[in-house]
Scaffold this motif. Structure first.
Motif, PDB file in Angstrom:
ATOM      1  N   PRO A 228       7.967  11.370  67.488  1.00  0.00           N
ATOM      2  CA  PRO A 228       8.041  10.115  66.733  1.00  0.00           C
ATOM      3  C   PRO A 228       7.000   9.096  67.181  1.00  0.00           C
ATOM      4  CG  PRO A 228      10.238  10.863  67.314  1.00  0.00           C
ATOM      5  CD  PRO A 228       9.282  11.745  68.048  1.00  0.00           C
ATOM      6  N   LEU A 229       6.662   9.094  68.485  1.00  0.00           N
ATOM      7  CA  LEU A 229       5.625   8.174  68.951  1.00  0.00           C
ATOM      8  C   LEU A 229       4.283   8.520  68.325  1.00  0.00           C
ATOM      9  CD1 LEU A 229       4.660   5.871  70.749  1.00  0.00           C
ATOM     10  CD2 LEU A 229       4.405   7.528  72.620  1.00  0.00           C
ATOM     11  N   ALA A 230       3.995   9.794  68.169  1.00  0.00           N
ATOM     12  CA  ALA A 230       2.747  10.193  67.519  1.00  0.00           C
ATOM     13  C   ALA A 230       2.699   9.700  66.081  1.00  0.00           C
ATOM     14  CB  ALA A 230       2.596  11.716  67.564  1.00  0.00           C
ATOM     15  N   ARG A 231       3.830   9.796  65.376  1.00  0.00           N
ATOM     16  CA  ARG A 231       3.864   9.305  63.996  1.00  0.00           C
ATOM     17  C   ARG A 231       3.664   7.785  63.958  1.00  0.00           C
ATOM     18  NH1 ARG A 231       4.317  13.917  64.496  1.00  0.00           N
ATOM     19  NH2 ARG A 231       2.072  13.545  64.472  1.00  0.00           N
ATOM     20  N   LEU A 232       4.196   7.091  64.964  1.00  0.00           N
ATOM     21  CA  LEU A 232       3.997   5.643  65.020  1.00  0.00           C
ATOM     22  C   LEU A 232       2.525   5.308  65.224  1.00  0.00           C
ATOM     23  CD1 LEU A 232       5.065   2.724  65.199  1.00  0.00           C
ATOM     24  CD2 LEU A 232       5.396   3.101  67.652  1.00  0.00           C
ATOM     25  N   LEU A 233       1.859   6.029  66.115  1.00  0.00           N
ATOM     26  CA  LEU A 233       0.423   5.796  66.329  1.00  0.00           C
ATOM     27  C   LEU A 233      -0.355   6.004  65.034  1.00  0.00           C
ATOM     28  CD1 LEU A 233      -0.136   7.564  69.787  1.00  0.00           C
ATOM     29  CD2 LEU A 233       0.284   5.140  69.339  1.00  0.00           C
ATOM     30  N   GLU A 234      -0.008   7.041  64.307  1.00  0.00           N
ATOM     31  CA  GLU A 234      -0.681   7.291  63.031  1.00  0.00           C
ATOM     32  C   GLU A 234      -0.444   6.147  62.053  1.00  0.00           C
ATOM     33  OE1 GLU A 234      -0.415  12.206  63.009  1.00  0.00           O
ATOM     34  OE2 GLU A 234       1.106  10.996  61.986  1.00  0.00           O
ATOM     35  N   ALA A 235       0.793   5.661  61.999  1.00  0.00           N
ATOM     36  CA  ALA A 235       1.125   4.583  61.067  1.00  0.00           C
ATOM     37  C   ALA A 235       0.387   3.297  61.417  1.00  0.00           C
ATOM     38  CB  ALA A 235       2.632   4.345  61.059  1.00  0.00           C
ATOM     39  N   ILE A 236       0.285   2.977  62.703  1.00  0.00           N
ATOM     40  CA  ILE A 236      -0.420   1.763  63.103  1.00  0.00           C
ATOM     41  C   ILE A 236      -1.902   1.865  62.774  1.00  0.00           C
ATOM     42  CG2 ILE A 236      -1.139   0.373  65.090  1.00  0.00           C
ATOM     43  CD1 ILE A 236       1.565   1.044  66.382  1.00  0.00           C
ATOM     44  N   CYS A 237      -2.506   2.983  63.093  1.00  0.00           N
ATOM     45  CA  CYS A 237      -3.941   3.147  62.831  1.00  0.00           C
ATOM     46  C   CYS A 237      -4.237   3.123  61.335  1.00  0.00           C
ATOM     47  CB  CYS A 237      -4.446   4.438  63.464  1.00  0.00           C
ATOM     48  SG  CYS A 237      -4.452   4.397  65.270  1.00  0.00           S
ATOM     49  N   ALA A 238      -3.351   3.693  60.536  1.00  0.00           N
ATOM     50  CA  ALA A 238      -3.557   3.672  59.085  1.00  0.00           C
ATOM     51  C   ALA A 238      -3.296   2.288  58.511  1.00  0.00           C
ATOM     52  CB  ALA A 238      -2.650   4.701  58.416  1.00  0.00           C
ATOM     53  N   GLY A 239      -2.292   1.597  59.035  1.00  0.00           N
ATOM     54  CA  GLY A 239      -1.914   0.302  58.488  1.00  0.00           C
ATOM     55  C   GLY A 239      -2.764  -0.847  58.976  1.00  0.00           C
TER      56      GLY A 239
END
Length: 500
Positions: A228-239
């Motif tokens: 889930p932390l990896a998905r959060l990193l992806e979401a922050i970088c995309a957003g």
């Protein structure tokens, strides 16, 4: 009636507040939330405690030195307050020892535990009515959102509260409660606000950052498979694609997996820096600590991380003097330092915390032995750090400018001896880069590295023509700045600044 710097019209009777935040960055985020809450209810912040109608000491209770510092600061404000000024104890010490504070320090006007920091406005309303509220022990809830405001180039975002781990030396779960993760969209929104306000580096923190989202994952459809932390990193970088640096702190050794490492390696905005507090390297002591004790697995994870990210900076922390620790156990820490070749290591002495299982163990180590082992471990690591840092001499590396080497943050426009950090260095705990250049605070500029110390780099800003520097700045290229030395000495002697 007068006008504030923000343009808000305030009456002459506007109530003012001052907050002193102690302890870790997570506490500072809660302090920021309290300040925002008070501004929304008509209070105005002041930079001078002497001018405030109410002083709030946002305390820390991690270990004994942190508790002592918190008590010292409370008494400082009580002993220096003017007539009519209110003093409130908030934060972790207030949560953990609220009743004791109420009974032992009757001069306090109010006590607010960390689980209810967002009720500071209600508590002060009670104080104004003449009541002496003592609020702590509430049912843990997810922190409410508030408007984030960047106060500098670096900002912290708390992605979860509480901890599900049961380390025998740590009291945090007893007063923070079980983990409650924030929603991904809320975190992305916070980061967006901070970057819009000028932040160039955002650091994600919680008690156990790698456990982020595991509580959310129990809800169907809330998380994809993997970390889930990896998905959060992806979401922050995309957003927030205009965020230059995204850093992650406090990764629990058992939960740094392939998904997380590959995600960190793939995302350019995520700095190649892994902070993994191990706390010890001997399986017997780790078992007594109730920590992951498969050091072969840890070594494999670190090797894999460096394989995916060749320029990775590694940081860890160790506790020396845990009950039952022998010279042979301590030697395991030194041996693992040699094997892992960490860039940065924090060495902290064990403190027996009331209410923790470790405090009741036999074989308590004397303070003298603890300090001796701490000094020996730091000296051992210094040579390793010096070798790791020296690899950067001759390279050009980006540096986030924080101020001048003399400590004046008001720089720019003329040549100066500047101070900043590379991606390899987290604020407050790692090294610095001191360089001659022309830049403003918050800029990320390339620096040609010409020399290194055990922890710090020295050089010149690349691709600029520099005017002559003033003579009073001439020592920084040959000797470390007193500002740097003072901060590092403080960190070595104040372990409450280092999360577990």
């Amino acid at each position: 009636m007068h006008e504030t710097l923000s343009g808000t019209i305030m009456t002459a009777t506007t109530r003012t507040f001052f907050i002193e935040n102690l302890g870790c960055p997570k506490n500072a985020v809660e302090g920021e939330g309290m300040a925002e809450r008070l501004r929304q209810t008509g209070y105005s912040a002041t930079d001078d405690a002497a001018d405030a109608d109410v002083v709030i000491v946002n305390t820390c209770s991690f270990i004994q030195p942190a508790q002592e510092e918190s008590i010292d600061r409370i008494f400082h404000y009580l002993n220096t307050r003017r007539t009519g000024q209110k003093v409130v104890a908030a934060g972790c010490l207030a949560e953990r020892f609220g009743d004791a504070l109420e009974n032992d320090i009757p001069e306090l006007d109010g006590i607010l535990g960390t689980r209810q920091w967002f009720e500071i406005d209600r508590l002060l309303a009670e104080v104004e009515r003449g009541v002496r509220p003592c609020w702590h022990g509430a049912e843990p809830v997810t922190d409410p959102m508030f408007t984030r405001q960047a106060s500098g180039p670096t900002a912290y975002v708390k992605i979860a509260e509480g901890c599900n781990m049961t380390c025998t030396f740590c009291a945090i779960p007893s007063f923070k409660g079980l983990q409650r993760s924030k929603a991904v969209d809320d975190i992305v929104a916070e980061v967006r606000q901070l970057v819009d306000g000028g932040a160039k580096e955002v650091i994600l923190v919680s008690q156990n950052t790698t456990a982020y989202g595991l509580d959310l994952a129990r809800e169907p459809g809330s998380m994809r498979s993997g970390s889930p932390l990896a998905r959060l990193l992806e979401a922050i970088c995309a957003g927030v694609p205009d965020l230059p640096w995204l850093r992650v702190h406090y990764c629990y050794p058992g939960w740094v997996n392939e998904d997380l490492l590959q995600t960190m390696a793939r995302l350019d905005q995520v700095v190649k820096y892994l902070d993994m507090p191990l706390q010890h390297a001997d399986p017997e002591i780790l078992r007594a600590m109730n920590r992951p004790r498969d050091m072969r697995h840890v070594a494999e994870v670190l090797n894999r991380a460096r394989e995916l990210m060749p320029d990775l900076a590694l940081r860890t922390t160790f506790i020396v003097g845990f009950p039952g620790e022998t010279d042979a156990h301590f030697a395991s820490i030194l041996a693992f330092m040699d094997e892992a070749r960490f860039d940065h290591v924090g060495i902290f002495t064990y403190f027996a915390e009331d209410g923790t299982p470790a405090a009741t163990l036999g074989g308590q180590v004397t303070d003298k032995v603890k300090r001796r082992r701490q000094r020996a471990a730091m000296a051992h690591q210094q040579g390793i750090s010096a070798t790791r840092t020296a690899r950067l001499v001759g390279r050009t590396i980006d540096v986030l400018v924080e101020g001048t080497a003399e400590g004046d943050a008001g720089i720019g426009g003329t040549g100066a001896r500047l101070i900043g950090r590379t991606y390899r260095d987290a604020p407050e705990v790692d090294g610095f880069t001191v360089f001659d250049g022309i830049a403003t605070r918050g800029e990320i500029v390339p620096v040609n590295v010409s020399r290194s110390g055990p922890y710090d780099l020295f050089g010149t800003q690349a691709n600029v023509t520099l005017p002559a520097l003033s003579s009073n700045a001439g020592t920084a290229t040959t000797n470390i700045s007193p500002v740097i030395a003072k901060r590092r000495i403080g960190l070595k002697s104040l372990p409450m600044l280092q999360p577990r």
